[in-house]
Write an enzyme that holds these catalytic residues in place. Structure first.
Site, short mmCIF file in Angstrom:
data_model
loop_
_atom_site.label_atom_id
_atom_site.label_comp_id
_atom_site.label_asym_id
_atom_site.label_seq_id
_atom_site.Cartn_x
_atom_site.Cartn_y
_atom_site.Cartn_z
CG ASP A 226 0.16 0.38 13.90
OD1 ASP A 226 0.73 -0.08 12.89
OD2 ASP A 226 -0.92 1.00 13.86
CE LYS A 230 -0.87 3.23 11.22
NZ LYS A 230 -2.10 2.73 11.84
P1 NHO Z 1 -1.42 -9.92 6.21
O1 NHO Z 1 -2.86 -10.29 6.08
O2 NHO Z 1 -0.61 -10.46 7.32
O3 NHO Z 1 -0.72 -10.29 4.82
C1 NHO Z 1 0.65 -10.23 4.61
C2 NHO Z 1 0.98 -11.02 3.35
O4 NHO Z 1 2.37 -10.86 3.05
C3 NHO Z 1 0.75 -12.53 3.44
O5 NHO Z 1 0.19 -12.98 2.22
C4 NHO Z 1 2.18 -13.11 3.60
O6 NHO Z 1 2.30 -14.42 3.05
C5 NHO Z 1 2.94 -12.14 2.75
N1 NHO Z 1 4.39 -12.06 3.00
C6 NHO Z 1 5.04 -11.81 4.16
N2 NHO Z 1 6.37 -11.78 3.96
C7 NHO Z 1 6.57 -12.00 2.63
C8 NHO Z 1 7.72 -12.07 1.79
N3 NHO Z 1 8.94 -11.91 2.30
N4 NHO Z 1 7.53 -12.31 0.46
C9 NHO Z 1 6.29 -12.49 -0.06
N5 NHO Z 1 5.17 -12.41 0.70
C10 NHO Z 1 5.30 -12.17 2.02
O7 NHO Z 1 -1.26 -8.32 6.32
P2 NHO Z 1 -2.27 -7.19 5.75
O8 NHO Z 1 -3.28 -6.83 6.76
O9 NHO Z 1 -2.72 -7.57 4.39
O10 NHO Z 1 -1.27 -5.93 5.64
C11 NHO Z 1 -0.40 -5.79 4.56
C12 NHO Z 1 0.42 -4.51 4.74
O11 NHO Z 1 -0.48 -3.40 4.78
C13 NHO Z 1 1.20 -4.48 6.06
O12 NHO Z 1 2.43 -3.84 5.84
C14 NHO Z 1 0.31 -3.63 6.96
O13 NHO Z 1 1.02 -2.95 7.98
C15 NHO Z 1 -0.21 -2.64 5.94
N6 NHO Z 1 -1.39 -1.97 6.38
C16 NHO Z 1 -2.51 -2.65 6.71
C17 NHO Z 1 -3.58 -1.99 7.26
C18 NHO Z 1 -4.85 -2.77 7.55
O14 NHO Z 1 -5.90 -2.19 7.88
N7 NHO Z 1 -4.85 -4.09 7.37
C19 NHO Z 1 -3.43 -0.61 7.50
C20 NHO Z 1 -2.30 0.07 7.05
C21 NHO Z 1 -1.28 -0.62 6.50
O15 NHO Z 1 -4.28 1.50 8.13
C22 NHO Z 1 -4.28 0.15 8.44
C23 NHO Z 1 -3.68 -0.04 9.83
O16 NHO Z 1 -2.70 0.58 10.15
C24 NHO Z 1 -4.34 -1.01 10.70
C25 NHO Z 1 -3.80 -0.92 12.14
N8 NHO Z 1 -3.79 -2.23 12.75
C26 NHO Z 1 -4.68 0.02 12.95
O17 NHO Z 1 -4.76 1.20 12.62
O18 NHO Z 1 -5.28 -0.45 13.97
#
Ligand code: NHO
Length: 366
Positions: A226, A230
């Site tokens: 991850d 980045k």
């Molecule tokens: P989820 O909760 O798994 O939700 C994903 C959604 O996408 C679900 O509703 C699923 O049904 C849907 N989905 C998957 N494939 C699909 C498709 N083909 N068509 C339609 N729908 C589809 O994931 P999140 O947490 O909501 O994350 C969403 C995006 O944001 C991801 O790309 C994730 O990498 C990005 N993101 C999240 C975070 C965070 O805090 N949750 C961060 C950055 C980007 O800065 C954060 C981070 O990097 C956290 C990291 N773990 C860390 O630093 O420790």
């Protein structure tokens, strides 16, 4: 001035997607009260197994979109159908990708070629092959569609916009370094705190998982990928043609013996047997009056990108982070004393705020 309609489709309704949908309601109200020249119309919301959309392009009401999506009985559209639906919209359109899907990311060049703009926190497209990166930006340049991905690094923190401004105003970025993972930040701030002794490594990993700070299988955080994704994105923006997130050294914190155990639970169960490995590293740093942290760095001049453990003085800003905060420092010709961005680096609300902020920029520029 006449009001321009802009159509948007939101795919993905997990932690980030749900927070985004609720921010969208506020944004649409602000646009209306500020007599903006743009009007937002949501015409599709989807997650893996559900689609809610408006076949005639009449706007869906903004309230409770994630609940209405969960209750939708409409036929699920494939990704290709979603793209065709947007391409045929009677005004400019934006795809908001709140998934972490590689399949969706691989379609970005085609989406942009059709004049559909993209806003996303999904790292996959920008940290995949260098060819995909080039295809995305050449496609956007050719069609005039916009592509913004602030939340792909440092959640809602203004990391990508800052780096782009530095580069575009003619500064020379010499070094980028910092803590890029909320999970790793939390783990090391509790395992090797600047004051006090911290817990056992395996206990801290278990605690982080229980608090929901890790991926379902903690190895997906501990393998460093991850963070490598980045760093790939930032290095490319700084001008280095990094081939992929596996084309530079990335230190994994998964003991070799546990790489292939079947489940995350079994991994956590066996992790205490390997606590001495991390304890030795922590003690070695302590002898020098330092603490260990999991960091990424890009030396632009030397073209060196790396991810792994390093030792820091207790007074160093990287050592003194709190909770699951991120810190990103840019050393440049103008900022010999580095420009530093610090704050919450994970979580639905802040990540979604980065997406909403990007959407506002695209609306202004379409
Ligand atoms: P989820 O909760 O798994 O939700 C994903 C959604 O996408 C679900 O509703 C699923 O049904 C849907 N989905 C998957 N494939 C699909 C498709 N083909 N068509 C339609 N729908 C589809 O994931 P999140 O947490 O909501 O994350 C969403 C995006 O944001 C991801 O790309 C994730 O990498 C990005 N993101 C999240 C975070 C965070 O805090 N949750 C961060 C950055 C980007 O800065 C954060 C981070 O990097 C956290 C990291 N773990 C860390 O630093 O420790």
């Amino acid at each position: 001035t006449p009001v321009k309609d802009v159509f948007i489709a939101v795919i993905g309704a997990g932690g980030v997607g749900k927070a985004f949908l609720s921010q969208l309601e506020g944004l649409s109200q602000r646009l209306a009260t500020q007599s903006s020249s743009r009007k937002l119309s949501v015409i599709l919301v989807s997650r893996s197994t559900k689609t809610l959309y408006s076949p005639q392009y009449s706007p869906l009401p903004f309230d409770n979109l994630s609940t209405k999506l969960a209750d939708s009985t409409q036929q699920t559209l494939s990704l290709t159908e979603v793209i065709d639906f947007l391409a045929a919209a009677p005004a400019k359109s934006i795809l908001i990708d709140n998934t972490s899907s590689q399949d969706v990311a691989d379609q970005y060049p085609q989406v942009l070629a059709k004049g559909i703009s993209i806003v996303t926190p999904n790292k996959k497209a920008f940290s995949g092959s260098f060819k995909l990166w080039q295809d995305i930006f050449s496609s956007a340049a050719a069609s005039g569609a916009k592509v913004y991905h602030e939340s792909s690094v440092g959640a809602g923190l203004p990391v990508i916009s800052t780096l782009k401004d530095l580069v575009e105003t003619g500064d020379e970025v010499t070094k980028i370094e910092g803590v890029f993972s909320g999970t790793m930040s939390f783990l090391f701030n509790s395992f090797a705190p600047t004051e006090g002794s911290g817990g056992k490594w395996s206990a801290e990993v278990t605690k982080a998982k229980e608090l929901g700070y890790t991926e379902p299988d903690p190895r997906d955080d501990l393998n460093g990928l991850d963070v490598a994704r980045k760093l790939t994105i930032l290095a490319r923006l700084a001008g280095l043609p990094v081939e992929s997130p596996t084309s530079f050294p990335v230190q994994s914190l998964i003991p070799k013996e546990l790489e292939s155990v079947a489940s995350g639970d079994e991994f956590l169960q066996k992790l205490p047997e390997f606590d001495s490995q991390m304890e030795d590293l922590k003690n070695a740093a302590e002898k020098e009056g330092k603490v260990i942290r999991f960091v990424g760095s890009i030396d632009v001049a030397k073209k060196v990108v790396k991810v792994g453990l390093e030792k820091f003085d207790r007074s160093h800003p990287i050592a003194a982070l709190k909770g699951s905060d991120n810190i990103i420092s840019f050393t440049t010709k103008r900022y010999a004393s580095p420009l530093i961005i610090q704050g919450a680096g994970a979580g639905g609300d802040v990540t979604a705020a980065g997406v909403t902020g990007d959407l506002i920029k695209v609306l202004e520029r379409l």
